[in-house]
Enzyme design. Sequence first.
Site, PDB file in Angstrom:
ATOM      1  N   LEU A 106       0.858  -1.182   0.000  1.00  0.00           N
ATOM      2  CA  LEU A 106       0.000   0.000   0.000  1.00  0.00           C
ATOM      3  C   LEU A 106       0.895   1.233   0.000  1.00  0.00           C
ATOM      4  O   LEU A 106       1.962   1.228   0.637  1.00  0.00           O
ATOM      5  CB  LEU A 106      -0.916   0.026   1.233  1.00  0.00           C
ATOM      6  N   ASP A 107       0.472   2.263  -0.708  1.00  0.00           N
ATOM      7  CA  ASP A 107       1.243   3.499  -0.703  1.00  0.00           C
ATOM      8  C   ASP A 107       1.385   4.016   0.724  1.00  0.00           C
ATOM      9  O   ASP A 107       0.558   3.745   1.600  1.00  0.00           O
ATOM     10  CB  ASP A 107       0.560   4.560  -1.568  1.00  0.00           C
ATOM     11  N   THR A 108       2.434   4.785   0.948  1.00  0.00           N
ATOM     12  CA  THR A 108       2.688   5.294   2.296  1.00  0.00           C
ATOM     13  C   THR A 108       1.510   6.109   2.814  1.00  0.00           C
ATOM     14  O   THR A 108       1.139   6.004   3.988  1.00  0.00           O
ATOM     15  CB  THR A 108       3.974   6.141   2.304  1.00  0.00           C
TER      16      THR A 108
END
Length: 366
Positions: free
Chosen positions: A230-232
């Site tokens: 997942l993106d930050t």
Amino acid sequence: MRSSGRNSSGRGNYRGAGNKRDEKQQRAGRPRPEERRYDVGGSGSGGSGGGSGSGSEGPRKGRGAAARGGAKGGPKQSPRQSPQRGGGRDRTAPARPREYDARIEERNRERYANKPQVKTPKTFGEQEGERLQKVLARAGMGSRRACEELIDAGRVEVNGKIVIEQGVRVDPEKDEIKVDGLTVATQSYLFFALNKPAGVVSTMEDPDGRQCLGDYVTNRETRLFHVGRLDTETEGIILLTNHGELAHRLTHPRYGVQKTYLAAIQGPIPRDLGKRLKSGIQLEDGYARADSFKVVEQTGKNYLVEVTLHEGRKHIVRRMLAEAGFPVDKLVRTSFGPITLGDQKSGWLRRLTNTEVGMLMKEVGL
């Protein structure tokens, strides 16, 4: 009138210092036990044990010699150190040297060290495998009694065959066990779902010291790894496990596991936005298509939309909406395959149930 030296039974009176029994012992020449002499050497005496008190036994020894000879408080001497009564020969065998005993022990150890072990027939030893109800109970399907009821109801199958008999033995490492059509994880696998907060890096360790997924699973029994990324700045559900094959299939495009996202964007949005997303948006690395799109909530110009897709390219949802003209303000992944986020709080880690694990395995054909 009583006599001062005798009592009514004729025995000596032990009261006072004038003890007539001691006087008789002295007259008879028998010394007290503490005055007896013991011979610690093999010469000069013909008696063993307590001496007779005669002068033929040699010079009187001190208390130290008496103690060494077996008097009260001292160690007793070996019988071979004192000659037999009457001048006979010593019948006690001499002690064997320690080196001799050590050689015997070493020889026996070598003799039996490489001795082949006798294999006990299976009819007399333990049978192979474990009882099915025990394996199911250890996997968390309930108590052994509850697992026996599952077997009686015909809800359990082993290697594709329904089992209705009790006591069937299985190998948890090899046999495929299912309950109600869902595979049971009988081995020591771990499955977790984490609601990742924004700002957390999707790695188990971070060399730069940033907060990462590994910070939420400390003191774990075995090494875990995350399923996908997942993106930050993206929140939502992410799976952690030590089942390598399951993790590989869940992220492989071949199996097409769907992921659902909620995105906050600014409107107004056209009616054909969903159609455009499902037909495909041209990106730098090729077309990206959504499986479904719908508007969940609208407050003025603020829209909350739901996007479902089975691709897993980097920043895929953000890039698709931005290319369509609607940059994402906030993004949350609400489901990964059959596993939903539900009311799980941000930053909370929970263990998946056996039913959820079975649903995941069914999703990818395990």
